[in-house]
Design a protein around this motif. Structure first.
Motif, short mmCIF file in Angstrom:
data_model
loop_
_atom_site.label_atom_id
_atom_site.label_comp_id
_atom_site.label_asym_id
_atom_site.label_seq_id
_atom_site.Cartn_x
_atom_site.Cartn_y
_atom_site.Cartn_z
N GLY A 153 41.09 28.00 11.00
CA GLY A 153 40.15 27.75 9.91
C GLY A 153 39.14 26.67 10.24
O GLY A 153 38.91 26.34 11.41
N THR A 154 38.56 26.10 9.19
CA THR A 154 37.49 25.12 9.32
C THR A 154 37.84 23.88 8.51
O THR A 154 38.26 24.00 7.35
CB THR A 154 36.16 25.70 8.82
N ARG A 155 37.69 22.69 9.10
CA ARG A 155 37.95 21.44 8.38
C ARG A 155 37.27 20.29 9.11
O ARG A 155 37.08 20.35 10.33
CB ARG A 155 39.45 21.15 8.25
N PRO A 156 36.91 19.24 8.40
CA PRO A 156 36.33 18.07 9.06
C PRO A 156 37.42 17.30 9.80
O PRO A 156 38.60 17.35 9.44
CB PRO A 156 35.76 17.26 7.90
N GLY A 157 37.04 16.61 10.86
CA GLY A 157 38.03 15.80 11.55
C GLY A 157 37.57 15.35 12.92
O GLY A 157 36.65 15.91 13.50
N ASP A 158 38.22 14.30 13.41
CA ASP A 158 37.99 13.80 14.75
C ASP A 158 39.08 14.34 15.68
O ASP A 158 40.16 14.75 15.23
CB ASP A 158 38.02 12.27 14.76
N VAL A 159 38.78 14.32 16.97
CA VAL A 159 39.75 14.78 17.98
C VAL A 159 39.95 13.65 18.97
O VAL A 159 38.99 13.18 19.59
CB VAL A 159 39.26 16.04 18.71
N ILE A 186 45.12 16.92 23.76
CA ILE A 186 44.79 16.46 22.41
C ILE A 186 46.00 15.73 21.83
O ILE A 186 47.12 16.26 21.83
CB ILE A 186 44.40 17.64 21.51
N VAL A 187 45.78 14.50 21.35
CA VAL A 187 46.89 13.73 20.76
C VAL A 187 46.81 13.69 19.24
O VAL A 187 47.82 13.46 18.57
CB VAL A 187 46.97 12.30 21.34
N SER A 188 45.61 13.90 18.69
CA SER A 188 45.49 14.04 17.24
C SER A 188 44.21 14.79 16.93
O SER A 188 43.23 14.72 17.68
CB SER A 188 45.50 12.67 16.54
N ALA A 189 44.22 15.52 15.82
CA ALA A 189 43.05 16.29 15.41
C ALA A 189 43.11 16.55 13.92
O ALA A 189 44.20 16.74 13.36
CB ALA A 189 42.98 17.62 16.16
N GLY A 190 41.96 16.51 13.27
CA GLY A 190 41.89 16.90 11.87
C GLY A 190 41.74 15.77 10.90
O GLY A 190 41.46 15.99 9.72
N ASN A 191 41.92 14.52 11.34
CA ASN A 191 41.72 13.37 10.48
C ASN A 191 40.62 12.49 11.07
O ASN A 191 40.41 12.47 12.28
CB ASN A 191 43.01 12.55 10.35
N GLU A 231 45.47 28.72 28.11
CA GLU A 231 45.06 27.34 27.87
C GLU A 231 43.68 27.23 27.24
O GLU A 231 43.15 26.14 27.07
CB GLU A 231 45.11 26.54 29.18
N HIS A 232 43.10 28.36 26.86
CA HIS A 232 41.77 28.36 26.27
C HIS A 232 41.79 29.13 24.95
O HIS A 232 42.62 30.00 24.73
CB HIS A 232 40.76 28.99 27.24
N GLY A 233 40.85 28.76 24.06
CA GLY A 233 40.73 29.45 22.79
C GLY A 233 41.85 29.16 21.81
O GLY A 233 42.03 29.88 20.83
N ARG A 234 42.58 28.07 22.02
CA ARG A 234 43.73 27.77 21.17
C ARG A 234 43.32 26.91 19.98
O ARG A 234 42.29 26.23 20.01
CB ARG A 234 44.81 27.05 21.99
N PRO A 235 44.12 26.91 18.91
CA PRO A 235 43.84 26.01 17.79
C PRO A 235 43.74 24.56 18.25
O PRO A 235 44.46 24.14 19.17
CB PRO A 235 45.04 26.23 16.86
N ILE A 236 42.86 23.82 17.61
CA ILE A 236 42.65 22.41 17.98
C ILE A 236 43.73 21.58 17.29
O ILE A 236 43.61 21.22 16.11
CB ILE A 236 41.24 21.95 17.58
N THR A 237 44.78 21.31 18.03
CA THR A 237 45.92 20.59 17.47
C THR A 237 46.59 19.77 18.54
O THR A 237 46.37 19.99 19.75
CB THR A 237 46.92 21.59 16.85
N ALA A 238 47.38 18.82 18.13
CA ALA A 238 48.04 17.91 19.07
C ALA A 238 48.93 18.68 20.03
O ALA A 238 49.61 19.65 19.66
CB ALA A 238 48.85 16.87 18.32
N ILE A 290 47.98 20.34 22.88
CA ILE A 290 47.40 21.43 23.68
C ILE A 290 46.34 20.86 24.63
O ILE A 290 45.78 19.79 24.39
CB ILE A 290 46.79 22.54 22.81
N PRO A 291 46.05 21.57 25.72
CA PRO A 291 45.00 21.11 26.64
C PRO A 291 43.65 20.97 25.93
O PRO A 291 43.28 21.82 25.11
CB PRO A 291 44.96 22.20 27.71
N ALA A 292 42.92 19.91 26.26
CA ALA A 292 41.64 19.64 25.60
C ALA A 292 40.51 20.37 26.30
O ALA A 292 39.79 19.83 27.14
CB ALA A 292 41.37 18.14 25.58
N ASN A 293 40.39 21.66 25.99
CA ASN A 293 39.28 22.49 26.46
C ASN A 293 38.43 22.82 25.24
O ASN A 293 38.77 23.71 24.45
CB ASN A 293 39.80 23.77 27.13
N LEU A 294 37.32 22.09 25.08
CA LEU A 294 36.58 22.11 23.83
C LEU A 294 35.08 22.13 24.08
O LEU A 294 34.61 21.74 25.15
CB LEU A 294 36.92 20.86 23.00
#
Length: 423
Positions: free
Chosen positions: A12-18, A25-30, A358-365, A367-371
């Motif tokens: 989905g879609t939401r505001p947040g920092d990565v 990725i160690v944190s995402a979404g806040n 390792e690509h196209g995955r949800p942006i969440t803690a 996972i590899p940071a391919n963004l």
């Protein structure tokens, strides 16, 4: 840290920092009020932060045609276009039809600005007579096989290839073209080919092979991926096949969704491509297929050629257009779809077809940071002289597009920052 953006991914879609550390990725979404000391901050204000784009269909030309492109220059163009992974097509010289050539291309891609996956040839030398050693290439991680540039003409051989692919868990991708019907054609057969006196390729040259391979898919039960669909009837056949439950996927290029055979009116070879630019009705059908899910992905078919090759007479010039740096802008400018749908067509849907975990995955803690970070409202004018590709054969020269990549992050490393490659 990627700060101030809106996250768009399969969830989905939401505001947040990565926040990214050691490539993960160690944190995402806040919103992060204060990052750890020494953190590199990438500004994403007003931008979309998405999983890196994935191209199913890139011609990197190396080995054999380094005057047109290399893995290094092609990957630089890809990173600038927001891609964190590309699938290198096998019509190189020599063809990628053996484990040795697969290893060579993988080694060339080790220091690239994006991940370079390899597509292997279905047949030896892409000659359509003997199956290539698919198992040996699959053992090296090759998940997609195609004789791209030409379709496998022998139906019995294609059936054997599909049966073999089923046991290996890989996908066969077809360049749909009946060579006997397309022979001698240099553009779409229709009103414009008649006006210009250029021999044409009828739409049926593509459609006959789509029809055949849908039948073979039904016979074998093995998935088939259709490369660069270009005609309305091809789209309709794939739509019907999906409705009946056949395991098929399809891609379309940015140029086939918005350019037509009328572009050839000036005999400019930049508009020569294979499959050829079709009619306005065909282009509309491609857009409709992307909108309703019949076509699963947008793939560039990035096909660089040296300047002198494209300066040959129309009937002698090689077909092909570059597209890695313009694909996102063309899609956002030409498709009447929300950005979430466009990013899906360019990122996680092609990643799934290519089997790139390792690509196209949800942006969440975790996972590899391919963004990539996309400014969806930025307008820019395509200037071939400023492109990273070694070649300049873009059909969009001088066109103003909307939407451009601001940053690209590969395995946690910013490889593009503020639209500039970092190495």
């Amino acid at each position: 840290m990627i700060h101030g953006g809106t996250l768009v991914d399969p969830t989905g879609t939401r505001p947040g920092d990565v926040l990214i550390q050691d490539g993960v990725i160690v944190s995402a979404g806040n919103r992060v009020e204060s990052a750890p000391a020494g953190t590199v901050v990438l500004d994403a204000g007003g931008c979309v932060v998405a999983p890196g784009l994935v191209d199913l269909h890139t011609h990197l030309r190396e080995p054999g045609r380094e005057e047109a492109e290399t893995v290094e220059t092609g990957s630089r163009a890809a990173a600038l276009g927001g891609y964190t992974a590309v699938v290198a097509m096998p019509n190189t010289e020599p063809a990628i039809d053996s484990a040795a050539v697969v290893r060579q291309v993988l080694e060339l891609g080790r220091d690239a600005l994006c991940d370079v996956a390899v597509a292997g040839s279905i047949t030896v030398g892409r000659e359509g007579t003997r199956l290539a050693p698919l198992a040996e290439m699959a053992a090296l991680g090759v998940k997609l096989f195609t004789d791209d540039g030409s379709g496998v003409q022998d139906a019995r051989l294609m059936r054997r290839a599909l049966e073999y692919a089923s046991s290996l868990g890989v996908t066969l991708a077809q360049h749909c073209e009946d060579s006997s019907l397309a022979a001698g054609g240099h553009m779409h057969e229709g009103e414009w080919s008649s006006r210009l006196g250029i021999p044409g390729q009828p739409a049926e040259a593509e459609e006959l092979m789509v029809m055949r391979d849908l039948a073979l898919c039904r016979l074998t039960g093995t998935p088939v991926h259709f490369l660069h669909l270009s005609t309305a009837r091809s789209v309709a056949m794939v739509r019907g096949a999906k409705a009946s439950g056949l395991p098929v996927t399809a891609e379309a290029t940015p140029h086939h969704l918005c350019l037509t055979d009328a572009c050839v009116a000036g005999y400019d070879t930049v508009f020569k491509v294979n499959p050829p630019l079709r009619s306005a009705e065909d282009a509309a059908a491609i857009r409709a297929g992307l909108a309703d899910g019949t076509i699963d992905a947008i793939a560039t078919d990035h096909a660089p050629h040296a300047k002198e090759a494209k300066e040959a007479p129309f009937d002698q010039a090689p077909p092909g257009m570059i597209g890695l740096e313009t694909a996102l802008g063309v899609a956002l400018s030409e498709l009447d779809l929300p950005i979430e749908r466009v990013v899906a067509l360019l990122s996680w849907k092609p990643a799934a077809i290519a089997g790139l975990a390792e690509h196209g995955r949800p942006i969440t803690a975790g996972i590899p940071a391919n963004l990539c970070v996309i400014d969806p409202e930025m307008e820019w004018t395509v200037d071939p002289a400023r492109m990273a590709s070694r070649s300049r054969n873009t059909p969009f020269a001088g066109r103003t597009l909307r939407g451009r990549v601001r940053h690209t992050v590969l395995a946690g490393e910013p490889v593009v920052v503020n639209g500039q490659a970092q190495r």
